[in-house]
Design an enzyme around this catalytic site. Sequence first.
Site, PDB file in Angstrom:
ATOM      1  N   GLY B  42     -18.405 -15.675 -48.561  1.00 54.50           N
ATOM      2  CA  GLY B  42     -19.566 -15.730 -47.673  1.00 54.50           C
ATOM      3  C   GLY B  42     -20.664 -16.530 -48.340  1.00 54.50           C
ATOM      4  N   LEU B  43     -21.877 -16.373 -47.877  1.00 51.25           N
ATOM      5  CA  LEU B  43     -22.964 -17.166 -48.458  1.00 51.25           C
ATOM      6  C   LEU B  43     -23.063 -16.942 -49.954  1.00 51.25           C
ATOM      7  CD1 LEU B  43     -25.714 -16.918 -45.743  1.00 51.25           C
ATOM      8  CD2 LEU B  43     -24.294 -18.863 -46.344  1.00 51.25           C
ATOM      9  N   HIS B 266     -30.114  -1.946 -36.509  1.00 49.83           N
ATOM     10  CA  HIS B 266     -30.822  -3.072 -35.898  1.00 49.83           C
ATOM     11  C   HIS B 266     -31.247  -2.704 -34.483  1.00 49.83           C
ATOM     12  CE1 HIS B 266     -31.798  -7.045 -34.527  1.00 49.83           C
ATOM     13  NE2 HIS B 266     -31.567  -7.546 -35.707  1.00 49.83           N
ATOM     14  N   SER B 284     -30.026 -11.407 -31.620  1.00 49.50           N
ATOM     15  CA  SER B 284     -30.846 -11.736 -32.782  1.00 49.50           C
ATOM     16  C   SER B 284     -32.287 -11.251 -32.689  1.00 49.50           C
ATOM     17  CB  SER B 284     -30.866 -13.247 -32.971  1.00 49.50           C
ATOM     18  OG  SER B 284     -31.891 -13.597 -33.864  1.00 49.50           O
ATOM     19  N   ARG B 330     -37.456  -3.595 -38.506  1.00 48.46           N
ATOM     20  CA  ARG B 330     -36.319  -3.064 -37.763  1.00 48.46           C
ATOM     21  C   ARG B 330     -36.266  -1.553 -37.705  1.00 48.46           C
ATOM     22  NH1 ARG B 330     -31.945  -7.446 -40.019  1.00 48.46           N
ATOM     23  NH2 ARG B 330     -32.775  -9.095 -38.707  1.00 48.46           N
ATOM     24  N   HIS B 422     -26.100  -2.331 -38.710  1.00 47.23           N
ATOM     25  CA  HIS B 422     -26.137  -3.769 -38.873  1.00 47.23           C
ATOM     26  C   HIS B 422     -25.978  -4.239 -40.314  1.00 47.23           C
ATOM     27  CE1 HIS B 422     -27.254  -7.852 -38.174  1.00 47.23           C
ATOM     28  NE2 HIS B 422     -28.312  -7.777 -38.931  1.00 47.23           N
ATOM     29  N   GLU B 446     -24.881  -9.112 -50.075  1.00 47.11           N
ATOM     30  CA  GLU B 446     -25.052  -7.792 -49.459  1.00 47.11           C
ATOM     31  C   GLU B 446     -24.350  -6.706 -50.265  1.00 47.11           C
ATOM     32  OE1 GLU B 446     -24.388  -7.771 -45.225  1.00 47.11           O
ATOM     33  OE2 GLU B 446     -24.433  -5.585 -45.125  1.00 47.11           O
TER      34      GLU B 446
END
Lengths: 249, 658
Positions: B42-43, B266, B284, B330, B422, B446
């Site tokens: 992932g990122l 979220h 979003s 959130r 989320h 994460e």
Amino acid sequence: MKLTLKVWRQKNREAKGAFETHQIDGISPDMSFLEMFDVLNEKLINEGKEPIAFDHDCREGICGTCSMFINGRPHGPKRGITTCQLHMRSFQDGDTIVVEPWRAGPFPVIKDLVVDRSAFDRIIASGGFVSVNTGNAQDANSIPVAKEDADDAFDAAACIGCGACVAACKNASAMLFVSAKMSQLAHLPQGQPERRRRALAMVAQMDKEGFGNCTNTYACEAECPKLISVSNIALMNREYLGATVKSDE
Amino acid sequence: MELKSNIPEGPLAEKWTRYRSSVPLVNPANKRHLEVIVVGSGLAGASAASTLAELGYKVKVFCFQDSARRAHSIAAQGGINAAKNYQNDGDSTYRLFYDTIKGGDYRSREANVHRLAEVSGNIIDQCVAQGVPFAREYGGLLSNRSFGGVQVQRTFYAAGQTGQQLLLGAYSALMRQVGMGKIAMYSRHEMLDVVVIDGKARGIIARNLITGKLERHFGHAVLLCTGGYGNVFYLSTNAMGSNVTAAWKAHKKGAFFANPCFTQIHPTCIPVSGDHQSKLTLMSESLRNDGRIWVPKKKGDARPANDIPEDERDYYLERRYPAFGNLVPRDVASRAAKERCDAGYGVGPSKMAVYLDYASAFERYGQIEAAKQGLVDPDKETIKRLGKEVVKEKYGNLFDMYEQITGENPYETPMRIYPAVHYTMGGLWVDYDLMTTVPGLYALGECNFSDHGANRLGASALMQGLADGYFVIPYTIGSYLSKEISTKAIPTDHPAFEEAERNTQAQIDRLLNVKGSRSVDYYHKKLGKITWDKCGMARNEQGLKEAIGEIKALREEFWQNVRVPGDQHELNPELEKAGRLADFLELAELMCMDALHRNESCGGHFREEYQTADGEALRDDENFSYVAAWEYKGEAGYELHKEHLTFENIKIAQRSYK
Ligand SMILES: Cc1cc2nc3c(=O)[nH]c(=O)nc-3n(C[C@H](O)[C@H](O)[C@H](O)COP(=O)(O)OP(=O)(O)OC[C@H]3O[C@@H](n4cnc5c(N)ncnc54)[C@H](O)[C@@H]3O)c2cc1C
Ligand code: SF4
Ligand code: FES
């Protein structure tokens, strides 16, 4: 809803596959196509049978993993969406639905509906990038990019690498996929220095993987879930031609 | 064992600079001999792997998807934060730092967050250089939008597909290194254990998901970039395959697990429509920029949204939080929605939804557009049409997605939304170097606990993942590897590898041999119900105690009665799912224990017993200003270690968005 499913089963890459027929009941129109498969698999497991293997992950149309060939069309009957975004309200009670894997030489079947698309990764590795090491970048706003160019680059970059274009094409051509990446980078100043090199390398790799040629039937564009335009293919042909002329000099 | 966060000395704003100038380096010749395993593409994983390979390390990357490009980061929608201050609206490194600490309800580490804010600008530069097509203004410069919990515009975006574009950028950098032979890529591989030799992480056991074979891989260091554990709730906005296995196996090998109860719900997701549902879809947060959230003022009002007149609508976020309105963080927005629905004001068939309305945005944008086009006295319809076009350009793919799923047209009727699981702020405990409590084992993105405290602000996960991978680990790993230059590659027939493989094989055999009568999903759904009901948006002592008992019982039943069809030596998605669920069934218990022990409310952790008179989270800084890091003790359970948080640069206050 009550449905009849004819699904391709194939134990592994070497095995010979065949269709298997399943009846399924109690499908709600609000289910996604993959949720319908979840229900079917749950039923198969409870009956002590082997569930059907299929690829999926995000289930919201962005990862490009899901890949079912439904009633003769990649990602099913609706335009501009992936299999995971297809909902059962697009079908009628009593329908028979035929589900197959992507069929293309460069995408061998791994099992049931799962295919090997690593050829796409190898094409990107051959030239689908800008050669910029981490830390080399200048301030992001130092090179303005016309909004139109940025938008065009974005439209091409929206490709999810699903392979539906290849599956849709009678020649198993990967031109739409390859051209989308080339076009994204050709529209941006950052992509300029390697334009020629990129065109040559990506096309060479595409050929090496055994993808076919484009004969302008445009089935790819019609079936692409992200509506990637065939105008990218025209651009790619120009890029490639320009690059070969240059390298012959 | 004492937790050492290894935060460098010096004033906050200079720590990272000083660290970078003094961290030991590894010379290029030695880098070539040092092998790094990166689990996850992932990122965090893709950025770390490509950067480390560029530096000259030998890198192996693993992911369970068929391509690195499909990691869950691909699904991120709204944007990525950076303190560029391109909008000249008063943004700065300090402000991003401050917003993040406050947004996290004062449960994160100052030094880490400041570093994150410092490198945020470099991320945008790097991505643009890679050809990431961010949204731009007509002048050719980058465009920004606002996200929750802040009052500046610092979010960079690419329509509603920011994660996709950032990940494709990082993936292209990764594949470039693969093409150059500097990274070996192992897709369709799942890591199932960490190998620890003499107290240091030295490799992994991975299962080739096509052949089913277990493989051993050596590394001088191992980086886990394996994402969050939101799927412990079964229904979440995460991709179906997202799981905790890598982090959990590391936990069982000595890596402490921090703040597992800090999970993020979220506020704007498409509501659940039935039992068949396999995942939830996010709308979003960027939609809260322009959309207004409301419910009818009258309880149980069943009229269609468009028939409810303006003065009979309760824009409850604007009412309760005038300063931030629809852009509160959130956790606050989610709880407010739950409060309205629980009180009987919910809408839609399930009554568990609120409206997200774009009518006034159509109007506002339409006016601007009409003025731009020089239209004199345009009629209402024209304004609306023009406004819709603007909204379509900004959020078109999200609106389409909504229509796809619900069959309703959001340009005509307000969207119905409800909170959903989320993101997970909790994760493997790491020090300033991003190293876990196992030397040589790192956690990025994460999968670690680090920067978001008890609540993450929107558009900050992408920032953190890329900060960790592009700009932090390339420096901090040097501090460890510089001491490893004379360590030779350890052959994988070492007893530690053998033992790890044996244990992994034993778990697979055990799963296949239960041959019970219920599917993996059956148990996963049950677990999801327990965790959502009792450790979700609101928690209390009694519920958590019940949950712990129920989870234990469910785990026992799972191991006695699960049915995993097929065998090991083939592609077997049910076997993959079973292994992941086995780990979720353990993590869930720890998550509830953590929630039970934290006798306060903060961020996403809302304990009903601890709230202010007007229903806001009530922190207890005196007793809980610490990171709860749990150590795995086998049969004996878990031991709590505390990393006390000190705030030297920020004055702690009750978080107020009013
Ligand atoms: C729908 C959605 C929208 C979001 N939008 C935003 C947004 O707008 N802005 C924002 O900042 N954040 C957003 N987030 C959060 C953000 O996307 C994630 O937190 C972030 O992308 C996580 O990145 P990562 O690199 O840590 O992990 P991931 O992208 O989850 O990657 C995990 C990787 O680990 C691999 N992996 C996991 N386990 C194993 C194993 N055992 N063996 C081998 N490989 C393994 C996977 O294959 C994958 O490659 C969003 C999240 C969701 C769900
Ligand atoms: S061009 Fe379209 S069909 Fe082809 S891989 Fe990309 S998204 Fe899929
Ligand atoms: S599962 Fe991700 S696009 Fe369908």
